[in-house]
Design an enzyme around this catalytic site. Structure first.
Site, PDB file in Angstrom:
ATOM      1  N   GLY A 269       1.139  -0.879   0.131  1.00 12.04           N
ATOM      2  CA  GLY A 269       0.031  -0.489  -0.154  1.00 12.04           C
ATOM      3  C   GLY A 269       0.873   1.379  -0.153  1.00 12.04           C
ATOM      4  N   ASN A 270       1.923   1.206   0.819  1.00  8.59           N
ATOM      5  CA  ASN A 270       2.923   2.433   0.721  1.00  8.59           C
ATOM      6  C   ASN A 270       3.734   2.778  -0.555  1.00  8.59           C
ATOM      7  OD1 ASN A 270       4.852   0.663   1.002  1.00  8.59           O
ATOM      8  ND2 ASN A 270       6.039   0.879   1.981  1.00  8.59           N
TER       9      ASN A 270
ATOM     10  N   LYS B 167     -13.436 -10.923   5.623  1.00  6.26           N
ATOM     11  CA  LYS B 167     -12.844  -9.782   5.450  1.00  6.26           C
ATOM     12  C   LYS B 167     -13.662  -8.527   5.606  1.00  6.26           C
ATOM     13  CE  LYS B 167      -9.109  -7.795   3.295  1.00  6.26           C
ATOM     14  NZ  LYS B 167      -7.601  -7.510   4.032  1.00  6.26           N
TER      15      LYS B 167
ATOM     16  N   LYS C 207      -3.841 -10.097  -2.125  1.00  8.78           N
ATOM     17  CA  LYS C 207      -2.436  -9.618  -3.474  1.00  8.78           C
ATOM     18  C   LYS C 207      -0.785 -10.295  -3.336  1.00  8.78           C
ATOM     19  CE  LYS C 207       0.908  -6.742  -2.144  1.00  8.78           C
ATOM     20  NZ  LYS C 207       0.789  -6.653  -0.576  1.00  8.78           N
TER      21      LYS C 207
ATOM     22  N   LYS D 289       1.813 -12.916   3.789  1.00 13.60           N
ATOM     23  CA  LYS D 289       3.360 -12.127   3.104  1.00 13.60           C
ATOM     24  C   LYS D 289       3.608 -13.392   3.270  1.00 13.60           C
ATOM     25  CE  LYS D 289       2.401  -7.003   3.380  1.00 13.60           C
ATOM     26  NZ  LYS D 289       2.140  -7.443   2.873  1.00 13.60           N
TER      27      LYS D 289
HETATM   28  P1  ADP Z   1       1.145  -3.710   2.588  1.00 13.53           P
HETATM   29  O1  ADP Z   1       0.032  -2.807   2.649  1.00 13.53           O
HETATM   30  O2  ADP Z   1       2.643  -3.531   2.114  1.00 13.53           O
HETATM   31  O3  ADP Z   1       0.562  -5.283   1.686  1.00 13.53           O
HETATM   32  P2  ADP Z   1       0.495  -4.899   5.260  1.00 13.53           P
HETATM   33  O4  ADP Z   1      -0.269  -2.804   5.846  1.00 13.53           O
HETATM   34  O5  ADP Z   1      -0.825  -5.424   4.731  1.00 13.53           O
HETATM   35  O6  ADP Z   1       1.341  -4.380   4.339  1.00 13.53           O
HETATM   36  O7  ADP Z   1       1.461  -5.392   6.337  1.00 13.53           O
HETATM   37  C1  ADP Z   1       2.420  -4.539   6.717  1.00 13.53           C
HETATM   38  C2  ADP Z   1       2.466  -4.298   8.508  1.00 13.53           C
HETATM   39  O8  ADP Z   1       2.335  -4.974   8.555  1.00 13.53           O
HETATM   40  C3  ADP Z   1       3.481  -3.742   8.841  1.00 13.53           C
HETATM   41  O9  ADP Z   1       3.339  -2.146   8.419  1.00 13.53           O
HETATM   42  C4  ADP Z   1       3.367  -4.787  10.509  1.00 13.53           C
HETATM   43  O10 ADP Z   1       2.658  -3.053  10.858  1.00 13.53           O
HETATM   44  C5  ADP Z   1       2.661  -4.983  10.263  1.00 13.53           C
HETATM   45  N1  ADP Z   1       2.674  -6.249  11.069  1.00 13.53           N
HETATM   46  C6  ADP Z   1       2.729  -7.534  11.826  1.00 13.53           C
HETATM   47  N2  ADP Z   1       3.287  -8.510  12.288  1.00 13.53           N
HETATM   48  C7  ADP Z   1       4.088  -8.038  11.035  1.00 13.53           C
HETATM   49  C8  ADP Z   1       5.473  -8.990  11.756  1.00 13.53           C
HETATM   50  N3  ADP Z   1       5.825 -10.253  12.587  1.00 13.53           N
HETATM   51  N4  ADP Z   1       6.775  -7.888  11.500  1.00 13.53           N
HETATM   52  C9  ADP Z   1       6.521  -7.714  10.740  1.00 13.53           C
HETATM   53  N5  ADP Z   1       5.424  -6.658   9.873  1.00 13.53           N
HETATM   54  C10 ADP Z   1       4.088  -6.951  10.910  1.00 13.53           C
HETATM   55 MG    MG Z   2      -0.914  -1.802   4.113  1.00  7.51          MG
END
Ligand code: ADP
Ligand code: MG
Length: 309
Positions: free
Chosen positions: A10-11, A127, A211, A273
């Site tokens: 998302g970032n 979801k 995703k 992930k």
């Molecule tokens: P994206 O939008 O990049 O797909 P998400 O926002 O869904 O990613 O997931 C990333 C987030 O997951 C990070 O910002 C962090 O706050 C959170 N997170 C939860 N558990 C963990 C972990 N074990 N290690 C790293 N990040 C984690």
């Molecule tokens: Mg996100």
């Protein structure tokens, strides 16, 4: 020259404090491509991306303009978000090409992801998506639109939809040929538009696909050399958010699987992930990396972030 699939989080389009205007997202996307331009120059790259905030806004527009135009189903909103983000990413990429000597053209491919109609997620939607509603509106929507809604304490009611497992990518050959012809495909946005097999072809269904899981599936279909997940943290942490948190810099698929099974990673964020990276590493024997978009070059080279093999 390697084949690399990069999944943008998302970032890459929006960060905390950003407004969600087209121009802000274009600026963030341009920054993201600046960071991976060197990688695109030296490799065959496929880009995938999320769509959470964008499809959320499209759903809100859908609902608030009902008196003027007919609302579109969720899968069609997903398609709209792919088009929108596709435009932003293509425009951002084009704007950095000249500076970095990139000749390759980007090609946005509207992508449908096949799910199983008997996936247990359809019986147990989990979801949350779209805006929050008060009780009265939620009751009305449940009755008229047959939505399933769930109450979130102090926030209101929100629609919940199934998040089934991605099984196949309808446009797999189109993406493959596009890549082989020297283009950089931008595809499988938001995990792809969920479809099920129908008598005549495929039919859109109201669900959302993770995703990262869809990107992992595409990485395996395309037989890429490396699967990269770029997000807003430096990698996968043990005991994330606790004083004893610790970045996992390199781990075998087997060991990571044990950590996943121990419940170390939350379902809504890092869990999928880790699962996506594991699925790729296990079935191909190749490396997957999870790391920060801000260090994209180093993450992709395996010099920082979490390397899974
Ligand atoms: P994206 O939008 O990049 O797909 P998400 O926002 O869904 O990613 O997931 C990333 C987030 O997951 C990070 O910002 C962090 O706050 C959170 N997170 C939860 N558990 C963990 C972990 N074990 N290690 C790293 N990040 C984690
Ligand atoms: Mg996100």
């Amino acid at each position: 020259m390697k084949k690399i699939l990069i999944a943008f989080g998302g970032n890459a389009l929006l960060r905390n404090g950003d407004d969600s205007t087209f121009d802000s997202q274009l600026r963030r996307a341009t920054e993201a491509f600046e960071r991976i331009a060197g990688i695109i120059l030296d490799n065959n790259v496929i880009i995938t991306h999320g769509n959470g905030p964008q499809v959320g806004n499209i759903l809100l527009q859908n609902e608030t303009s009902q008196k003027v135009t007919k609302p579109m189903p969720l899968h069609a909103c997903g398609a709209m978000s792919q088009g929108l983000i596709g435009e932003i990413l293509a425009e951002a990429y084009d704007s950095v090409k000249l500076k970095h000597g990139l000749m390759k053209e980007a090609s946005v491919i509207l992508t449908r992801t096949v799910v199983d109609k008997d996936d247990p997620a359809f019986i147990n939607p989990s979801k949350p998506i779209g805006p929050y509603y008060d009780r009265e509106t939620a009751d009305h929507l449940m009755e008229t639109r047959k939505w399933q809604m769930k109450e979130e304490p102090n926030k209101g009611y929100r629609r919940i939809v199934p998040s089934p497992v991605p099984m196949d990518i309808v446009e797999r050959s189109a993406i493959f040929n596009c890549l082989n012809d020297g283009f950089m495909p931008i595809c499988t946005g938001g995990g792809g538009i969920p479809v099920v097999k129908s008598q005549r072809g495929y039919m859109g269904v109201d669900a959302v696909i993770d995703k990262d899981l869809a990107s992992s599936l595409l990485a395996r279909i395309l037989e890429v050399d490396r699967f990269v997940i770029l997000t807003d943290v430096n990698g996968v942490y043990r005991n994330y958010g606790n004083p004893n948190q610790e970045l996992i810099s390199k781990i075998s698929a087997k060991d990571l699987e044990k950590e996943l099974e121990s419940g170390m990673f939350p379902k809504g964020s890092m869990g999928p992930k880790v699962m996506a990276a594991l699925d790729f590493a296990r079935s191909t024997g190749k490396q997957a990396v999870i790391g920060s978009l801000d260090d994209a070059g180093k993450v992709i080279e395996g010099e920082t972030g979490t390397l899974i093999q």
